[in-house]
Design a protein around this motif. Sequence first.
Motif, PDB file in Angstrom:
ATOM      1  N   SER A 189      -7.388  -6.172   1.251  1.00 13.25           N
ATOM      2  CA  SER A 189      -6.331  -5.262   0.818  1.00 13.25           C
ATOM      3  C   SER A 189      -5.596  -5.908  -0.338  1.00 13.25           C
ATOM      4  CB  SER A 189      -5.357  -4.964   1.964  1.00 13.25           C
ATOM      5  OG  SER A 189      -4.688  -6.148   2.374  1.00 13.25           O
ATOM      6  N   THR A 190      -4.942  -5.093  -1.140  1.00 14.05           N
ATOM      7  CA  THR A 190      -4.151  -5.624  -2.233  1.00 14.05           C
ATOM      8  C   THR A 190      -2.930  -4.756  -2.417  1.00 14.05           C
ATOM      9  OG1 THR A 190      -4.217  -6.383  -4.533  1.00 14.05           O
ATOM     10  CG2 THR A 190      -5.354  -4.325  -4.042  1.00 14.05           C
ATOM     11  N   TYR A 191      -1.901  -5.348  -2.961  1.00 14.30           N
ATOM     12  CA  TYR A 191      -0.638  -4.622  -3.060  1.00 14.30           C
ATOM     13  C   TYR A 191      -0.630  -3.662  -4.240  1.00 14.30           C
ATOM     14  CZ  TYR A 191       0.727  -8.128  -6.577  1.00 14.30           C
ATOM     15  OH  TYR A 191       0.782  -8.936  -7.679  1.00 14.30           O
ATOM     16  N   GLY A 203       0.460  -1.351   5.228  1.00 14.07           N
ATOM     17  CA  GLY A 203      -0.632  -1.792   6.086  1.00 14.07           C
ATOM     18  C   GLY A 203      -0.647  -3.301   6.197  1.00 14.07           C
ATOM     19  N   HIS A 204      -1.813  -3.828   6.587  1.00 13.19           N
ATOM     20  CA  HIS A 204      -1.965  -5.276   6.777  1.00 13.19           C
ATOM     21  C   HIS A 204      -1.830  -5.983   5.433  1.00 13.19           C
ATOM     22  CE1 HIS A 204      -3.153  -9.117   8.143  1.00 13.19           C
ATOM     23  NE2 HIS A 204      -4.424  -9.051   7.794  1.00 13.19           N
ATOM     24  N   ASP A 205      -0.849  -6.858   5.323  1.00  9.86           N
ATOM     25  CA  ASP A 205      -0.551  -7.555   4.075  1.00  9.86           C
ATOM     26  C   ASP A 205      -1.363  -8.844   4.005  1.00  9.86           C
ATOM     27  OD1 ASP A 205       0.529  -8.653   1.805  1.00  9.86           O
ATOM     28  OD2 ASP A 205       2.349  -9.353   2.799  1.00  9.86           O
ATOM     29  N   ARG A 206      -2.341  -8.900   3.089  1.00 11.43           N
ATOM     30  CA  ARG A 206      -3.150 -10.109   2.907  1.00 11.43           C
ATOM     31  C   ARG A 206      -2.700 -10.934   1.701  1.00 11.43           C
ATOM     32  NH1 ARG A 206      -6.938  -6.182   4.776  1.00 11.43           N
ATOM     33  NH2 ARG A 206      -8.353  -6.955   6.405  1.00 11.43           N
ATOM     34  N   LYS A 209       2.850 -10.242  -0.031  1.00 10.98           N
ATOM     35  CA  LYS A 209       3.833  -9.431  -0.750  1.00 10.98           C
ATOM     36  C   LYS A 209       4.501  -8.487   0.241  1.00 10.98           C
ATOM     37  CE  LYS A 209       3.297 -10.616  -5.153  1.00 10.98           C
ATOM     38  NZ  LYS A 209       4.385 -10.964  -6.076  1.00 10.98           N
ATOM     39  N   LYS A 210       5.503  -8.969   0.912  1.00 12.63           N
ATOM     40  CA  LYS A 210       6.160  -8.172   1.938  1.00 12.63           C
ATOM     41  C   LYS A 210       6.911  -7.003   1.302  1.00 12.63           C
ATOM     42  CE  LYS A 210       6.692 -11.935   5.262  1.00 12.63           C
ATOM     43  NZ  LYS A 210       7.634 -12.727   6.090  1.00 12.63           N
TER      44      LYS A 210
END
Length: 587
Positions: A189-191, A203-206, A209-210
């Motif tokens: 995933s990416t922001y 979604g799931h933050d990888r 970047k909260k």
Amino acid sequence: IYQFILYYVSMYIANVPNRSSPPAILLRQSYRQGKKVKSRTLANITHWPKEKIENLRRVLRGDTLVSPSDAFEIRRSLPHGHVLAVLGTLRRVGLDRLIYSRPSPERNLTVAMIVARVIEPESKLATSRGLNDETALSSLAEELDVVSVTEDELYEAMDWLLPRQQRLEDALASRHLSGGTIALYDVTSTYFEGVTCPLARFGHDRDGKKGKLQIVIGLLCSPGGCPVAIEVFPGNTGDPKTLASQIQKLRERFGLKYVIMVGDRGMITEARLREDFKGLEGLEWITALRAPAIDKLLKEDAIQLSFFDERDLAAITHPDYPGERLIVCRNPILADERARKREELLQATERKLEKIRQATRRKRNRLSGKDNIGLRVGRDIGKYKMRKHFRIEITDDSFDFERDTESIAEEKALDGIYVIRTSVKTEILNDQQAVSAYKGLSVVERAFRSFKTVDLKIRPIHHHLEDRVRAHAFICMLAYHVEWHMRQALAPILFDDDDKASAEELRRSVVAPARRSPQAEAKAHNKVTEYGLPVHSFQTRLKDLATLTKNHMRAKIPGAPEFIQYATPTTLQKHALNLLNLPIPGT
């Protein structure tokens, strides 16, 4: 004056043989004596540089001499070698013809965005400026005849490309995936910047970047790591939910009669096996068990540590997994590393908890109240995810803790142990091959690192439209496809291992950590190849090639035409272009 001119033009340069020694170079003058023509030596200029002697010879001939800076001007100089390497590789593998069979403005713009993503990944606005004749940063615009491109034209080219994605992926799959092959699949995933795109979801933050919206990207690769298909999902899509569409691609679009799909333990779950794989003939899979399932096998004595006294893997069967193979592996190096890391996390957690305990015992501003203490403990004990390994006791005016040795011992028993789960029969893949196939997922992870940080920099994403986000990800995949082919060819002069067969021979077991070949170790240590050429990373290799310039030249004569003069390539640049099987500019 007349006598001086005669004297001047009568001088010449003579090469006089000197037996076994180099010839003597003499400045001589011819003169007439009566009816005879004679000559006299004025100076021995053998010690002069060749260029100086040639210039004097031209003066004596009456030639007009000017310096290159007075005769010619460089109207413009553009970095060219990196464009030549990337664009040449793209054309050599036929990617431009797969995008569209005939030359067209849309195809040229698409190819320009792919090449630009490899040599200088930037936003579409910055890319369009780099393709403008006045602000060009390389020869890319000239090579593709796309000068003076606007940002809107690049967006239109993205809209033109997206409907061709399926056909292009089908063609790539026919090249790199065939019947009976292994397909590697993973997601990341990416922001996302902005809030208007329907794909952007929490979604799931990888990426750490909260508070940023996410998109999920699924990548399908060949066993060697060459990307063949990509798909973008909403940011709140769980990894297993992306699997069904990949199976459909492999079975229906790519037309593979038999394929082994490899996914990690969080991807190919029990639910996916029941819903997506069951009843599909010719579709096999390889995955791994989660820790609770391994713990259950240990408690039932299905896995015994005595298995690993003389070997590091063993195949077992179990009633809970009918018709499947379980391959139990133990890596002692991984076990030591996990034990070390767990101890560090336990100690870090203890330091935080000790501060809370001291806060409940101090005389001033004492921490008290069961709720207040509990909130503080809850905040700190979960930081390193070690809550399960501690027993805590909280009262209104005290707090105490200790390690849960039983919990730690149970987890320690799993250190270094992982279990490969597969439906593939031994006749097709033996135990070692099945384990190797699962560990091959590392090449997809390497692709994601290139996508997100090292080379292509897919993030941050600013596009607002769903189709533009999908087209952006697809362009990044095609760029990595080109980069993958370049890395294979340039491996001898990169830090990449170009002798993996030797590395596998040195490897004691497929369970043991991967090793680099002696040749790769020597490159890493000496920073030069076996032929003495300097070793670079992929990015510094592109920067070195960029110094090979394309120069627009013109004679300083009114109406003189402009011509192209390439810089003389260095030995290393020639070697790189030869490895890529590309012509040397100007030859």
